[in-house]
Design a protein around this motif. Structure first.
Motif, PDB file in Angstrom:
ATOM      1  N   GLY A 132      28.529  34.829  61.176  1.00  0.00           N
ATOM      2  CA  GLY A 132      28.873  36.062  61.887  1.00  0.00           C
ATOM      3  C   GLY A 132      28.404  37.310  61.177  1.00  0.00           C
ATOM      4  N   ARG A 133      27.641  37.193  60.065  1.00  0.00           N
ATOM      5  CA  ARG A 133      27.134  38.370  59.367  1.00  0.00           C
ATOM      6  C   ARG A 133      25.608  38.337  59.364  1.00  0.00           C
ATOM      7  NH1 ARG A 133      31.073  38.812  54.035  1.00  0.00           N
ATOM      8  NH2 ARG A 133      32.995  38.182  55.047  1.00  0.00           N
ATOM      9  N   ARG A 134      25.010  39.477  59.155  1.00  0.00           N
ATOM     10  CA  ARG A 134      23.554  39.538  59.128  1.00  0.00           C
ATOM     11  C   ARG A 134      23.019  38.760  57.924  1.00  0.00           C
ATOM     12  NH1 ARG A 134      25.738  43.367  61.651  1.00  0.00           N
ATOM     13  NH2 ARG A 134      24.759  44.549  63.319  1.00  0.00           N
ATOM     14  N   TYR A 244      27.610  49.323  67.835  1.00  0.00           N
ATOM     15  CA  TYR A 244      27.923  49.977  69.099  1.00  0.00           C
ATOM     16  C   TYR A 244      28.923  51.118  68.991  1.00  0.00           C
ATOM     17  CZ  TYR A 244      29.569  50.778  73.807  1.00  0.00           C
ATOM     18  OH  TYR A 244      29.926  51.381  74.970  1.00  0.00           O
ATOM     19  N   ARG A 275      32.113  46.351  76.246  1.00  0.00           N
ATOM     20  CA  ARG A 275      31.001  46.116  75.318  1.00  0.00           C
ATOM     21  C   ARG A 275      31.483  46.069  73.871  1.00  0.00           C
ATOM     22  NH1 ARG A 275      27.146  50.819  77.475  1.00  0.00           N
ATOM     23  NH2 ARG A 275      29.224  51.756  77.634  1.00  0.00           N
ATOM     24  N   GLU A 278      32.907  42.642  73.369  1.00  0.00           N
ATOM     25  CA  GLU A 278      31.806  41.712  73.147  1.00  0.00           C
ATOM     26  C   GLU A 278      31.277  41.819  71.719  1.00  0.00           C
ATOM     27  OE1 GLU A 278      27.307  40.925  74.905  1.00  0.00           O
ATOM     28  OE2 GLU A 278      28.751  42.084  76.065  1.00  0.00           O
ATOM     29  N   GLU A 279      31.158  43.057  71.218  1.00  0.00           N
ATOM     30  CA  GLU A 279      30.677  43.273  69.855  1.00  0.00           C
ATOM     31  C   GLU A 279      31.617  42.619  68.834  1.00  0.00           C
ATOM     32  OE1 GLU A 279      28.584  45.604  66.624  1.00  0.00           O
ATOM     33  OE2 GLU A 279      28.024  45.236  68.699  1.00  0.00           O
ATOM     34  N   GLU A 281      33.735  40.252  69.351  1.00  0.00           N
ATOM     35  CA  GLU A 281      33.710  38.795  69.494  1.00  0.00           C
ATOM     36  C   GLU A 281      32.490  38.215  68.790  1.00  0.00           C
ATOM     37  OE1 GLU A 281      34.092  35.388  72.979  1.00  0.00           O
ATOM     38  OE2 GLU A 281      33.049  37.264  73.409  1.00  0.00           O
ATOM     39  N   SER A 282      31.362  38.896  68.860  1.00  0.00           N
ATOM     40  CA  SER A 282      30.124  38.373  68.273  1.00  0.00           C
ATOM     41  C   SER A 282      30.198  38.283  66.759  1.00  0.00           C
ATOM     42  CB  SER A 282      28.939  39.257  68.675  1.00  0.00           C
ATOM     43  OG  SER A 282      28.997  40.520  68.018  1.00  0.00           O
ATOM     44  N   VAL A 283      31.029  39.129  66.119  1.00  0.00           N
ATOM     45  CA  VAL A 283      31.152  39.082  64.656  1.00  0.00           C
ATOM     46  C   VAL A 283      32.378  38.294  64.215  1.00  0.00           C
ATOM     47  CG1 VAL A 283      29.891  41.219  64.306  1.00  0.00           C
ATOM     48  CG2 VAL A 283      32.370  41.314  64.611  1.00  0.00           C
ATOM     49  N   GLY A 284      33.029  37.619  65.162  1.00  0.00           N
ATOM     50  CA  GLY A 284      34.098  36.704  64.807  1.00  0.00           C
ATOM     51  C   GLY A 284      35.457  37.334  64.574  1.00  0.00           C
ATOM     52  N   THR A 287      38.346  36.911  69.869  1.00  0.00           N
ATOM     53  CA  THR A 287      37.881  35.758  70.623  1.00  0.00           C
ATOM     54  C   THR A 287      38.438  35.854  72.037  1.00  0.00           C
ATOM     55  OG1 THR A 287      37.761  33.337  70.668  1.00  0.00           O
ATOM     56  CG2 THR A 287      39.844  34.278  69.983  1.00  0.00           C
TER      57      THR A 287
END
Length: 881
Positions: A132-134, A244, A275, A278-279, A281-284, A287
């Motif tokens: 979940g991290r870059r 975002y 949005r 969603e952001e 959720e994408s980094v954990g 959920t």
């Protein structure tokens, strides 16, 4: 009691055996292994164990620690130096394993250095990568090029989390209360670091304590400053890397979800930009889960919500609570009972007074979703808002659930005095008398109150309701036949809560009398909703009736379902009731060790909650379970603590006979079988005196199992004619076999009696009466040991399989039974044969001739009473291992 604050590496490695094997295999086939997981899931623990195993094989370890880049730039000097030193050691010919923590932050120059050397014969790289991290794309390239393998590590499952928590806490025969297991498991969400810290902190701060060998939560789980800092640091990292939204927008979103706990997506989208959801959720961090066809937004790791809530300033909490409550009230997306309860609680926490109707409705709905403490809070708000009779009734019920039985009774007495019509008066009397009978163990006072009120009621329908309540109390004090005679003619005219109470009394009474069809008919009359507290007593009776009908599997499944539901709803009273029900089913089957675990927890909870009627009854089952397990001293300790040998103890619901049965089995555990027989026959007679035919029969059967079969045969046959069900027929046949005369003057041969014993054993096993079946198999073995050794061995083998299933209990019929006397060599050969090896392979393994192996196997087959290798294989894990 303290729990050592251990490092991650000192915790047991649970649920990661396959991953560890993959790493060890990779050390022979790859240049490295990347283990990717969310922070805290257990990467470090897995890699620690892998390094230990590699060191044991001669590898030399090196560790490289990276740091996240900062806004001022990142100079990976230390990482480069550490890695260069490790590579230099590998280059010198020493097998070197290099562990790189948080490898996603490796600089390109460092990875290039690594890529040039990876795959070298004496170098193995273990990369710990945070999901979940870059990440630097070169890391993914190492995997694409086949230079490293990759494991995506999942969080611990709930079962693995519970096992880990138990391993941290349990000593000797201690158990961990399921509510504590559930609370820690739910809050940690499979995160190893969080779980470890929650347990150790809870013990240090005495929120998690052990009493009577049971670990229980006595207050909410505390979060240590260290764990809170870890959560804050992780969220700060999320904010710093966000694409975002601003920090303020993210903070508002996190706090809104924290306050709500769980939000239907439609309600969440009304106050948080979708949005941004969603952001996050994408980094954990967040959920979205689908529950009952509704998408719900919550935290991926629940501990985050607790930290955010505790960090929130008062005014901010109030403002955001109102924001969420308004969104919930306005939402049409999945708005249901839980949302109405949540909205009401948020308004209370924001300092907003609720109107009486909203507060009463929320309190009434809350049973299914929140612990009794929260229902008490909602009911108090309802009372303050002028909710009157309804609010006070819910308040009293919540107090009773929490063990505040005296306070609940005082409130109910006041409610009764203030009732201004027949319906309210009858409702208050029902609640009063239920509390008096079930919690205060005072049926005499309850019966007097019910009778006096019944005379003062004018409405004939309401008077019928109180008459039905009187039947319940008659059953409680032992007049079961009178209760059934009163209640059964009334059933068609009853409805609502009165019908539920009457159905419980009729079903329970009909079961103990032996009229199982009438019991099932009464239970089928009403199906209260899951949010109705009255469903508890009906399902408890349903468990009892189903078990008495011989369907132990169904009874156990129902008890476990309702128990798990109670644990998830943090309802300790229902947890105690259904834990006891499950323990009782296991006890009936003879699974003494498992029954001890369930009955111990229920007994501790009953005492904590002040359940005076329940506590001694659970104690009786716990004593029997301990006695069957051969733990006589512990059984005696429970007898003393619960005052079970006091003849003046309350005798509700036939408790006198139950108490005598417990004392009888305790005597048997001490080796005083004569006293055991005396007490068990007295137990049967006490049950029979109040027409409790089924418990009377069971106590007579127990007396027969202690050597009194001939003496109890006549009353057993009499009772069998009064009781329905196939299970009873099996029990009667068991007594008949044990009472069969043997010897030279007998017309019945030992062979014939043994065959009947095996038949009874098979029938008992089919019903699930595993202990009774084992006893019958061993009885047959003892009869056949001289005349037919091979048949005796067969019966003994089946008995051993069942006693192992029961936890190796100790009863008079089982004493003196031992495993088949295989020699050390025979056991070795039997185990090899059971694993599938041929005679030639066995001969090579143990350095014997094939003929000698065959001779050993023939002797083994005879001792075990088997004739095929397949039968031998089936004994692995019981008689062989």
């Amino acid at each position: 009691m303290t729990v050592e604050r251990r490092t991650i590496g000192d915790l047991p490695l649970i649920g990661r055996a396959d991953e560890l094997k993959r790493i060890m295999d990779a050390a022979r086939t790859y240049g490295g292994m990347a283990v990717q997981a969310a922070p805290g899931v257990g990467r470090t623990r897995l890699l620690t164990e892998a390094v230990r195993s590699l060191v044991h094989l001669g590898w030399h370890p090196h560790r490289v620690v990276t740091v996240m880049p900062t806004g001022t730039g990142f100079v990976p000097v230390e990482s480069d130096r550490a890695l260069a030193a490790a590579l230099a050691e590998a280059h010198s010919g020493r097998r070197t394993v290099v562990v790189i923590d948080d490898a996603q932050w490796l600089a390109d120059s460092t990875i290039e250095l690594l890529a040039r050397r990876i795959g070298s014969k004496d170098l193995f790289i273990l990369l710990s990568v945070s999901a979940g991290r870059r990440r630097t794309p070169v890391l993914d390239g190492l995997w694409k090029d086949g230079l490293v393998d990759r494991i995506d590590l999942e969080p611990l499952t709930p079962e693995q989390s519970r096992s880990l928590m138990e391993s941290m806490l349990r000593r000797d025969d201690e158990i961990v209360d399921s509510a504590a297991l559930f609370a820690v498991t739910a809050l940690s969400a499979g995160n190893l670091v969080v779980l470890r810290d929650l347990v150790t902190t809870a013990v240090e701060r005495q929120a998690l304590t052990v009493s009577s060998r049971v670990w229980r939560l006595t207050s909410p789980l505390p979060v240590s400053a260290g764990l809170a800092d870890v959560v804050r640091d992780h969220l700060a990292e999320v904010v710093a890397l966000a694409d975002y939204a601003t920090a303020t927008e993210i903070a508002d979103a996190l706090d809104i979800v924290a306050l709500a706990g769980s939000l239907a997506f439609g309600a969440a989208a009304a106050v948080i930009d979708p949005r941004l959801i969603e952001e996050l959720e994408s980094v954990g961090v967040l959920t979205v889960r689908t529950e009952h066809n509704v998408d719900r937004v919550t935290f991926a790791t629940p501990i985050t919500a607790q930290v955010r809530t505790e960090d929130m300033a008062t005014l901010r909490r109030r403002r955001l609570s109102l924001t969420v409550a308004d969104a919930l009230d306005a939402s049409t997306d999945g708005l249901g009972p839980r949302e109405r309860v949540t909205a009401a609680l948020l308004r209370i926490h924001a300092g907003v007074a609720l109107d009486a109707q909203t507060a009463v409705e929320a309190a009434r709905l809350s049973w299914r979703f929140v612990p009794p403490e929260t229902t008490l809070e909602l009911a108090s708000a309802a009372a303050a808002a002028g909710g009157g009779f309804d609010a006070q009734l819910i308040l009293a019920t919540a107090e009773s659930q929490l063990g505040l039985t005296e306070s609940a009774q005082q409130r109910l007495d006041e409610l009764l005095r203030g009732s201004d019509n027949d319906i309210r008066r009858a409702t208050a009397v029902r609640a009063c008398t239920d509390n008096m009978v079930l919690r205060l163990a005072d049926p005499t006072r309850a019966l007097a109150l019910n009778s006096s009120t019944e005379l003062a009621i004018v409405d004939p329908g309401v008077r019928s309701q109180l008459r039905a309540q009187r039947g319940l109390m008659m059953h409680a004090i032992g007049d079961t036949a009178g209760a059934l005679a009163l209640l059964e003619p009334l059933m068609d005219d009853l409805e609502g809560a009165t019908l539920i109470s009457a159905s419980f009394a009729v079903a329970a009474g009909a079961t103990v009398v032996g009229r199982l069809s009438a019991a099932f008919s009464a239970l089928a009359r009403v199906q209260p909703g899951p949010d109705n507290p009255a469903a508890t007593v009906l399902d408890l009776t349903r468990c009892f009736t189903i078990a008495c009908a011989g369907n132990f599997e169904e009874a156990s499944a129902l008890a476990r379902y309702r128990y798990d539901e109670a644990v998830e709803q943090f309802s300790p009273l229902q947890q105690a009731w259904f834990g006891w029900a499950r323990g009782g089913v296991l006890l009936s089957q003879g699974h003494a060790t498992d029954a001890i675990r369930w009955c111990s927890e229920a007994y501790t909870l009953a005492g904590t909650l002040g359940q005076r009627s329940m506590e001694p009854m659970v104690a009786c089952d716990l004593v029997r379970a301990l006695a069957l397990a051969g733990r006589a001293e512990e059984a005696s300790a429970v007898i003393e603590a619960a005052d079970l040998d006091n003849p003046a103890s309350p005798a509700l619901f036939g408790a006198r006979g139950t108490r005598l049965a417990a004392l009888g089995w305790a005597a048997a555990a001490r080796g005083d079988v004569d006293r055991a027989r005396e007490l068990l026959i007295a137990s049967a007679e006490a049950h029979a005196a109040i027409d409790h035919h089924l418990p009377a029969l069971f106590s007579y059967v127990d007396a027969a199992r202690c050597g009194a079969a001939a003496a109890v045969l006549a009353p057993v046959h009499h009772l069998a004619g009064l009781i329905e069900g196939d299970l009873v027929r099996t029990e009667v046949r068991m007594v008949e076999v044990l009472a069969s005369p043997l010897g030279s003057d007998s017309a019945v041969s030992e062979q014939a009696v043994a065959e009947r014993a095996v038949s009874v054993a098979a029938s008992a096993e089919k019903h699930g009466l595993d202990l009774h079946a084992a006893e019958m198999y061993f009885h047959a073995r003892n009869l056949l040991v001289r005349s037919n050794p091979r048949a005796a061995a067969t019966a003994g083998r089946q008995g051993h399989v069942l006693t192992e299933r029961c936890g190796h209990p100790s009863t008079p019929l089982l004493r003196g039974t031992r495993d088949p006397a295989l020699t050390t060599r025979e056991r070795q050969i039997a185990t090899l044969a059971a694993s599938g090896l041929s005679n030639r392979d066995i001969a090579d393994a143990v350095v014997l001739s094939i003929r000698t192996v065959e001779t050993h196997l023939n002797r083994i087959f005879g001792k075990l009473g088997i004739s095929t290798r397949a039968e031998l294989t089936s004994l692995r894990g019981s008689l062989l291992d």
